[in-house]
Design a protein around this motif. Structure first.
Motif, mmCIF file in Angstrom:
data_model
loop_
_atom_site.group_PDB
_atom_site.id
_atom_site.type_symbol
_atom_site.label_atom_id
_atom_site.label_comp_id
_atom_site.label_asym_id
_atom_site.label_seq_id
_atom_site.Cartn_x
_atom_site.Cartn_y
_atom_site.Cartn_z
ATOM 1 N N ASP A 126 0.871 -1.183 0.000
ATOM 2 C CA ASP A 126 0.000 0.000 0.000
ATOM 3 C C ASP A 126 0.906 1.230 0.000
ATOM 4 O O ASP A 126 1.883 1.273 0.765
ATOM 5 C CB ASP A 126 -0.891 -0.007 1.246
ATOM 6 C CG ASP A 126 -1.976 1.050 1.181
ATOM 7 O OD1 ASP A 126 -1.660 2.194 0.807
ATOM 8 O OD2 ASP A 126 -3.132 0.737 1.516
ATOM 9 N N LEU A 127 0.597 2.214 -0.834
ATOM 10 C CA LEU A 127 1.460 3.394 -0.914
ATOM 11 C C LEU A 127 1.488 4.185 0.390
ATOM 12 O O LEU A 127 2.372 5.024 0.586
ATOM 13 C CB LEU A 127 1.003 4.300 -2.066
ATOM 14 C CG LEU A 127 1.216 3.725 -3.481
ATOM 15 C CD1 LEU A 127 0.893 4.771 -4.541
ATOM 16 C CD2 LEU A 127 2.648 3.223 -3.670
ATOM 17 N N GLU A 128 0.550 3.915 1.296
ATOM 18 C CA GLU A 128 0.584 4.561 2.602
ATOM 19 C C GLU A 128 1.845 4.181 3.377
ATOM 20 O O GLU A 128 2.299 4.931 4.245
ATOM 21 C CB GLU A 128 -0.660 4.175 3.418
ATOM 22 C CG GLU A 128 -1.943 4.851 2.962
ATOM 23 C CD GLU A 128 -1.863 6.369 3.106
ATOM 24 O OE1 GLU A 128 -1.348 6.829 4.157
ATOM 25 O OE2 GLU A 128 -2.282 7.079 2.169
ATOM 26 N N GLU A 129 2.413 3.008 3.052
ATOM 27 C CA GLU A 129 3.646 2.584 3.717
ATOM 28 C C GLU A 129 4.788 3.554 3.426
ATOM 29 O O GLU A 129 5.691 3.732 4.245
ATOM 30 C CB GLU A 129 4.037 1.170 3.261
ATOM 31 C CG GLU A 129 3.063 0.076 3.671
ATOM 32 C CD GLU A 129 3.516 -1.287 3.173
ATOM 33 O OE1 GLU A 129 4.730 -1.571 3.248
ATOM 34 O OE2 GLU A 129 2.663 -2.059 2.694
ATOM 35 N N ILE A 130 4.751 4.184 2.248
ATOM 36 C CA ILE A 130 5.812 5.118 1.867
ATOM 37 C C ILE A 130 5.808 6.343 2.774
ATOM 38 O O ILE A 130 6.861 6.864 3.143
ATOM 39 C CB ILE A 130 5.647 5.563 0.391
ATOM 40 C CG1 ILE A 130 5.593 4.336 -0.540
ATOM 41 C CG2 ILE A 130 6.775 6.495 -0.019
ATOM 42 C CD1 ILE A 130 6.824 3.488 -0.521
ATOM 43 N N SER A 131 4.620 6.786 3.156
ATOM 44 C CA SER A 131 4.517 7.999 3.983
ATOM 45 C C SER A 131 5.034 7.781 5.398
ATOM 46 O O SER A 131 5.319 8.738 6.117
ATOM 47 C CB SER A 131 3.064 8.485 4.028
ATOM 48 O OG SER A 131 2.230 7.500 4.621
ATOM 49 N N SER A 132 5.158 6.528 5.813
ATOM 50 C CA SER A 132 5.640 6.240 7.172
ATOM 51 C C SER A 132 7.096 5.785 7.198
ATOM 52 O O SER A 132 7.562 5.233 8.196
ATOM 53 C CB SER A 132 4.753 5.169 7.816
ATOM 54 O OG SER A 132 4.813 3.959 7.078
#
Length: 349
Positions: free
Chosen positions: A92-98
């Motif tokens: 999930d691209l949300e992993e990149i933000s973390s």
């Protein structure tokens, strides 16, 4: 070499263990070189102690040699670790933000895993995974980042640091490797007790900024001037910074203490030479001339004999350098009987 003879059967048994796990002979190759018979190979890879264990990937020698325990289990475990996938696949691209923004990250967005683009990315990650975090996303998950095809970006350290996009061919290994190495390996690296020997084995002299750990201002200034004045010297000298408190002993060798920091010096592996004054760092060309004087041999001559006659001010009499050497423009140090290395401090602390 007695130690080489002791390691040989262990190395051979480890190769047999790995051969059973990776029967394809192209996956892992164990080899040994008699450096008496093949001194050209030893010289090419700067082998000066025995036995030395080096790892090669895709024909390239890795910077970090094997320094683990000399046992079958430890060597086999090391190979298994090297065979593990260096790229983390995000779901999930949300992993990149973390992501941990204190580290350098390279992220590849690909349409499919079975592609030449990804295979090239994988080769680069295998070589540079110790220097950067590598991540990948595929298919529908990566679609939003593939507005003009497969895409590779670099996320530098720092919460607000902007991303940088690779604009070259994704199938050209040399291009993408050079770009990634430039992003993952900082121009000015920190020297520590853990990596000091590894840096020494690169065979390049050191230009070192000694600074207090919390003095980030002088480090930033040094980094800026190295990038401005010395980018053309990359490959002829290593640009490093060191913690003054941890490396008190090298400072003593140049007659300095942590109270004198920040201090800039060159370790040529024969002597250490001190940059006259940190405040001169921003004087155009001053730092570059310091490095050029190393390459020309001027620093070495001045270390032993004082300033070159051509450096004497107009009207000033030239002294007999052999009998009464004048003060060098760089602080002179008493020659050491043995080459000093920063590593020696580790056992003394």
């Amino acid at each position: 070499c007695r130690f080489s003879q002791m390691l040989h059967p262990i190395f051979e048994e480890a190769s047999n263990v790995i051969k059973e796990e990776y029967p394809d002979k192209n996956q892992v190759v164990f080899a040994r070189v008699d450096c008496d018979q093949h001194s050209d190979i030893a010289q090419r890879y700067r082998i000066s102690k025995y036995p030395t264990l080096k790892l090669f990937r895709n024909g390239m020698m890795m910077k970090r040699e094997y320094r683990g325990q000399r046992s079958v289990t430890a060597i086999a475990d090391y190979i298994r670790q090297q065979k593990s996938n260096p790229i983390r696949e995000v779901q999930d691209l949300e992993e990149i933000s973390s992501l941990d923004r204190s580290r350098r990250s390279i992220i590849g967005y690909f349409e499919q895993k079975d592609s030449d683009n990804y295979r090239t990315f994988e080769r680069v990650a295998n070589i540079l995974h110790d220097d950067c975090v590598f991540l990948s996303a595929f298919g529908a998950i990566s679609k939003a980042e593939r507005f003009s095809g497969d895409n590779v970006i670099y996320k530098p350290p720092g919460e607000n640091a902007p991303d940088m996009v690779y604009l070259g061919s994704l199938t050209n290994f040399d291009l993408i490797y050079a770009w990634t190495q430039d992003k993952c390996v900082p121009l000015v690296r920190e020297i520590t007790f853990e990596n000091g020997e590894e840096l020494t084995e690169e065979g390049l002299p050191f230009l070192i900024l000694f600074h207090m750990k919390d003095d980030l201002e002088s480090l930033e200034k040094f980094q800026q001037e190295v990038a401005r004045q010395l980018i053309g010297e990359k490959g002829t000298i290593n640009f490093l910074h060191a913690d003054c408190d941890k490396f008190r002993h090298p400072l003593l060798h140049i007659q300095k203490t942590p109270a004198d920091c920040p201090v800039i010096a060159i370790d040529s592996f024969r002597h250490m030479y001190v940059f006259p004054d940190f405040s001169d760092l921003s004087v155009p060309g001053k730092l570059k001339q310091f490095v050029l004087d190393l390459h020309s041999g001027k620093l070495h001559r001045e270390f032993h004999h004082g300033p070159d006659p051509t450096d004497v001010a107009p009207g000033q009499p030239i002294q007999d350098l052999a009998s009464s050497p004048p003060e060098s423009s760089f602080q002179k140090l008493a020659p050491s009987e043995h080459r000093y290395t920063l590593l020696r401090e580790k056992d003394e602390l």
